[in-house]
Structures are given as C-alpha cells and as structure tokens.
Write an enzyme that holds these catalytic residues in place. Structure first.
Site, mmCIF file in Angstrom:
data_model
loop_
_atom_site.group_PDB
_atom_site.id
_atom_site.type_symbol
_atom_site.label_atom_id
_atom_site.label_comp_id
_atom_site.label_asym_id
_atom_site.label_seq_id
_atom_site.Cartn_x
_atom_site.Cartn_y
_atom_site.Cartn_z
ATOM 1 N N PRO A 224 0.802 -1.228 0.000
ATOM 2 C CA PRO A 224 0.000 0.000 0.000
ATOM 3 C C PRO A 224 0.833 1.275 0.000
ATOM 4 O O PRO A 224 1.873 1.353 0.670
ATOM 5 C CB PRO A 224 -0.786 -0.080 1.312
ATOM 6 C CG PRO A 224 -0.771 -1.501 1.687
ATOM 7 C CD PRO A 224 0.465 -2.110 1.109
ATOM 8 N N ASN A 225 0.343 2.236 -0.746
ATOM 9 C CA ASN A 225 0.887 3.599 -0.798
ATOM 10 C C ASN A 225 2.201 3.728 -1.568
ATOM 11 O O ASN A 225 2.675 4.845 -1.794
ATOM 12 C CB ASN A 225 1.045 4.199 0.614
ATOM 13 C CG ASN A 225 -0.268 4.238 1.358
ATOM 14 O OD1 ASN A 225 -1.246 4.766 0.846
ATOM 15 N ND2 ASN A 225 -0.326 3.650 2.538
ATOM 16 N N ARG B 56 4.893 11.164 -2.054
ATOM 17 C CA ARG B 56 4.559 10.873 -0.669
ATOM 18 C C ARG B 56 5.782 11.044 0.237
ATOM 19 O O ARG B 56 6.785 10.355 0.045
ATOM 20 C CB ARG B 56 4.102 9.412 -0.635
ATOM 21 C CG ARG B 56 3.944 8.805 0.704
ATOM 22 C CD ARG B 56 3.828 7.293 0.569
ATOM 23 N NE ARG B 56 3.619 6.725 1.871
ATOM 24 C CZ ARG B 56 4.080 5.541 2.227
ATOM 25 N NH1 ARG B 56 4.749 4.790 1.391
ATOM 26 N NH2 ARG B 56 3.850 5.111 3.441
ATOM 27 N N TYR C 89 11.011 9.045 1.961
ATOM 28 C CA TYR C 89 11.111 7.994 0.940
ATOM 29 C C TYR C 89 11.840 8.427 -0.328
ATOM 30 O O TYR C 89 12.025 7.612 -1.228
ATOM 31 C CB TYR C 89 9.698 7.489 0.587
ATOM 32 C CG TYR C 89 8.975 6.910 1.786
ATOM 33 C CD1 TYR C 89 9.474 5.792 2.458
ATOM 34 C CD2 TYR C 89 7.799 7.494 2.274
ATOM 35 C CE1 TYR C 89 8.831 5.275 3.566
ATOM 36 C CE2 TYR C 89 7.149 6.974 3.389
ATOM 37 C CZ TYR C 89 7.674 5.872 4.023
ATOM 38 O OH TYR C 89 7.038 5.355 5.129
ATOM 39 N N ASN D 283 8.455 -5.290 -0.839
ATOM 40 C CA ASN D 283 8.308 -4.147 0.063
ATOM 41 C C ASN D 283 6.811 -4.014 0.302
ATOM 42 O O ASN D 283 6.072 -3.536 -0.553
ATOM 43 C CB ASN D 283 8.867 -2.859 -0.546
ATOM 44 C CG ASN D 283 8.753 -1.687 0.410
ATOM 45 O OD1 ASN D 283 8.081 -1.776 1.446
ATOM 46 N ND2 ASN D 283 9.396 -0.576 0.087
ATOM 47 N N ALA E 94 3.175 -0.512 4.775
ATOM 48 C CA ALA E 94 2.720 -0.639 6.161
ATOM 49 C C ALA E 94 2.236 -2.046 6.491
ATOM 50 O O ALA E 94 2.254 -2.453 7.666
ATOM 51 C CB ALA E 94 1.615 0.376 6.439
ATOM 52 N N HIS F 58 4.067 -4.598 8.806
ATOM 53 C CA HIS F 58 4.056 -4.617 10.260
ATOM 54 C C HIS F 58 2.909 -5.420 10.878
ATOM 55 O O HIS F 58 2.892 -5.610 12.087
ATOM 56 C CB HIS F 58 4.052 -3.167 10.767
ATOM 57 C CG HIS F 58 5.087 -2.317 10.064
ATOM 58 N ND1 HIS F 58 6.433 -2.598 10.138
ATOM 59 C CD2 HIS F 58 4.967 -1.243 9.226
ATOM 60 C CE1 HIS F 58 7.106 -1.719 9.399
ATOM 61 N NE2 HIS F 58 6.236 -0.895 8.830
ATOM 62 N N ASP G 167 2.001 -15.780 5.911
ATOM 63 C CA ASP G 167 1.680 -17.195 5.690
ATOM 64 C C ASP G 167 1.814 -17.566 4.216
ATOM 65 O O ASP G 167 2.291 -18.662 3.890
ATOM 66 C CB ASP G 167 0.262 -17.510 6.182
ATOM 67 C CG ASP G 167 0.185 -17.639 7.700
ATOM 68 O OD1 ASP G 167 1.246 -17.586 8.359
ATOM 69 O OD2 ASP G 167 -0.945 -17.797 8.223
ATOM 70 N N GLU H 294 13.370 -8.971 1.507
ATOM 71 C CA GLU H 294 12.541 -7.842 1.950
ATOM 72 C C GLU H 294 13.336 -6.545 1.766
ATOM 73 O O GLU H 294 14.519 -6.501 2.097
ATOM 74 C CB GLU H 294 12.209 -8.058 3.434
ATOM 75 C CG GLU H 294 11.401 -6.955 4.075
ATOM 76 C CD GLU H 294 11.191 -7.185 5.574
ATOM 77 O OE1 GLU H 294 11.905 -8.017 6.180
ATOM 78 O OE2 GLU H 294 10.323 -6.517 6.140
ATOM 79 N N HIS I 64 13.167 -2.158 2.254
ATOM 80 C CA HIS I 64 12.515 -0.920 2.695
ATOM 81 C C HIS I 64 13.386 0.255 2.303
ATOM 82 O O HIS I 64 14.614 0.199 2.466
ATOM 83 C CB HIS I 64 12.304 -0.906 4.220
ATOM 84 C CG HIS I 64 11.398 -2.005 4.662
ATOM 85 N ND1 HIS I 64 10.048 -1.959 4.444
ATOM 86 C CD2 HIS I 64 11.667 -3.190 5.242
ATOM 87 C CE1 HIS I 64 9.504 -3.087 4.888
ATOM 88 N NE2 HIS I 64 10.468 -3.846 5.372
ATOM 89 N N SER J 277 13.171 3.274 3.728
ATOM 90 C CA SER J 277 13.560 3.892 4.999
ATOM 91 C C SER J 277 14.086 2.808 5.938
ATOM 92 O O SER J 277 14.213 1.644 5.546
ATOM 93 C CB SER J 277 12.347 4.594 5.622
ATOM 94 O OG SER J 277 11.366 3.636 6.005
ATOM 95 N N ARG K 198 12.275 4.237 13.284
ATOM 96 C CA ARG K 198 11.108 5.118 13.231
ATOM 97 C C ARG K 198 10.139 4.792 14.377
ATOM 98 O O ARG K 198 10.558 4.347 15.432
ATOM 99 C CB ARG K 198 10.478 5.004 11.840
ATOM 100 C CG ARG K 198 11.465 5.440 10.738
ATOM 101 C CD ARG K 198 10.881 5.250 9.341
ATOM 102 N NE ARG K 198 9.713 6.108 9.136
ATOM 103 C CZ ARG K 198 8.866 5.939 8.124
ATOM 104 N NH1 ARG K 198 9.047 4.956 7.256
ATOM 105 N NH2 ARG K 198 7.829 6.748 8.007
ATOM 106 N N ARG L 168 6.516 0.391 13.738
ATOM 107 C CA ARG L 168 7.216 -0.068 12.530
ATOM 108 C C ARG L 168 8.359 -1.029 12.864
ATOM 109 O O ARG L 168 9.041 -1.519 11.973
ATOM 110 C CB ARG L 168 7.793 1.131 11.767
ATOM 111 C CG ARG L 168 6.760 2.073 11.211
ATOM 112 C CD ARG L 168 7.438 3.126 10.333
ATOM 113 N NE ARG L 168 6.612 4.306 10.219
ATOM 114 C CZ ARG L 168 5.700 4.503 9.254
ATOM 115 N NH1 ARG L 168 5.525 3.603 8.323
ATOM 116 N NH2 ARG L 168 4.982 5.612 9.220
HETATM 117 C C1 DQA Z 1 8.347 1.244 3.954
HETATM 118 C C2 DQA Z 1 8.339 1.385 5.481
HETATM 119 C C3 DQA Z 1 6.951 1.164 6.040
HETATM 120 O O1 DQA Z 1 6.951 1.323 7.446
HETATM 121 C C4 DQA Z 1 5.974 2.170 5.449
HETATM 122 O O2 DQA Z 1 4.677 1.924 5.932
HETATM 123 C C5 DQA Z 1 6.020 2.209 3.972
HETATM 124 C C6 DQA Z 1 7.316 2.135 3.300
HETATM 125 C C7 DQA Z 1 9.717 1.617 3.359
HETATM 126 O O3 DQA Z 1 9.967 1.255 2.210
HETATM 127 O O4 DQA Z 1 10.524 2.267 4.016
HETATM 128 O O5 DQA Z 1 4.988 2.374 3.312
HETATM 129 O O6 DQA Z 1 8.078 -0.113 3.635
#
Ligand code: DQA
Length: 147
Positions: free
Chosen positions: A12-13, A20, A25, A76, A79, A82, A89, A100, A102, A104, A109, A113
């Site tokens: 998401p996002n 954003r 980011y 990635n 959110a 978390h 699963d 994985e 990220h 950030s 943070r 997170r």
């Molecule tokens: C993220 C870190 C997550 O905590 C956050 O919700 C994101 C981006 C990152 O790439 O740093 O949407 O996955």
C-alpha cells in the site's frame, strides 16, 4: 536465456512514491525503482513481474500465483509489513528466496514499525538505503538463487 522470473511485490501507498513524504522515501517513483530492478535483474538473466496493490488479499493472491512459477520474490509490503500475517503465511508457502526491502529504516522510526511479519519468512532484509536497496536486493536474490 531467462534464469527465471523475479516477482516484485509492492504494498500500500508505494504507488505514491515520489509524491509521498519525499523527506522519508525520496523523490524516485515506483517506476524509477522498477527500472533499477529490471536492469539489475536483466544482468542476472531474470525476468521481472511486478504487482503493486493497496489491498492485502491481492498481495496474498500474487504470492499464490508465484508458487511453482517464479524463482524468487522481492517484497516491500509498505505498512502491511508490520501486521499482515496473511501475507506472512503466503510467503511461508513460497518455495524460493524472499528478500525484503525498505526505502527507509523502519527500526529507527515509530515503535509500530519495528516489527516485520515479513522478516521471519524472508531470507534477508535490506533497509535504509533508498533506491540502492532495490539494486542490492536483486543482487541478493541472484546470490541466493546461485546457491
Ligand atoms: C516502507 C516502510 C513502512 O513502514 C511504510 O509503511 C512504507 C514504506 C519503506 O519502504 O521504508 O509504506 O516499507
């Protein structure tokens, strides 16, 4: 000659990257990161498929669709990292390497997170290196596939 398919999963996002919270980011868009992944993957003989979704179930479906078909997953989860145990699963039922990423450093943070439900089913995590993390994640996938 392709060495397999790398599924890139974006949660998401992440479709809003570039607009954003650029102070967190960066200014690169998701397409910019994908271009980096595609170039790094091509150098390793890997084809790339990408699924971005703001919906947990669609990400679960994407992992199911990768089973028996894709060689590895770069994830990635945004959110959902978390708390999305359903994706945890699904990833546990995937037979290949999972890396994985990220942009950030979630561990530096807010406390919510600090837990990743992806980490226990990932072979490794790259965090805090921004765009460079995506390139390094592809290198990690290739290393794991060569084992
Ligand atoms: C993220 C870190 C997550 O905590 C956050 O919700 C994101 C981006 C990152 O790439 O740093 O949407 O996955």
């Amino acid at each position: 000659m392709a060495n397999g398919i790398l599924l890139v999963l974006s949660g998401p996002n992440l479709n809003l990257l570039g607009e954003r919270q650029p102070e967190v980011y960066g200014h690169d868009t998701l397409d910019d990161h994908l271009a980096v992944v595609e170039a790094a993957a091509a150098a390793q003989g890997l084809d790339v498929e990408h699924v971005q979704s703001n919906h947990e179930g669609e990400l679960v479906d994407a992992v199911h669709g990768a089973r028996g078909r894709c060689s590895a997953i770069l994830v990635n989860l945004g959110a959902l990292t978390h708390y999305a145990w359903s994706v945890h699963d699904a990833l546990a039922a995937f037979e290949g390497p999972v890396v994985e990423v990220h942009l950030s450093t979630p561990a530096a943070r807010e406390p919510w997170r600090h837990t990743s439900v992806v980490a226990p089913v990932a072979d490794g995590t790259i965090a805090g290196l921004g765009a460079e993390g995506y390139r390094l994640a592809v290198e990690a996938v290739a290393t794991l596939l060569a084992r």
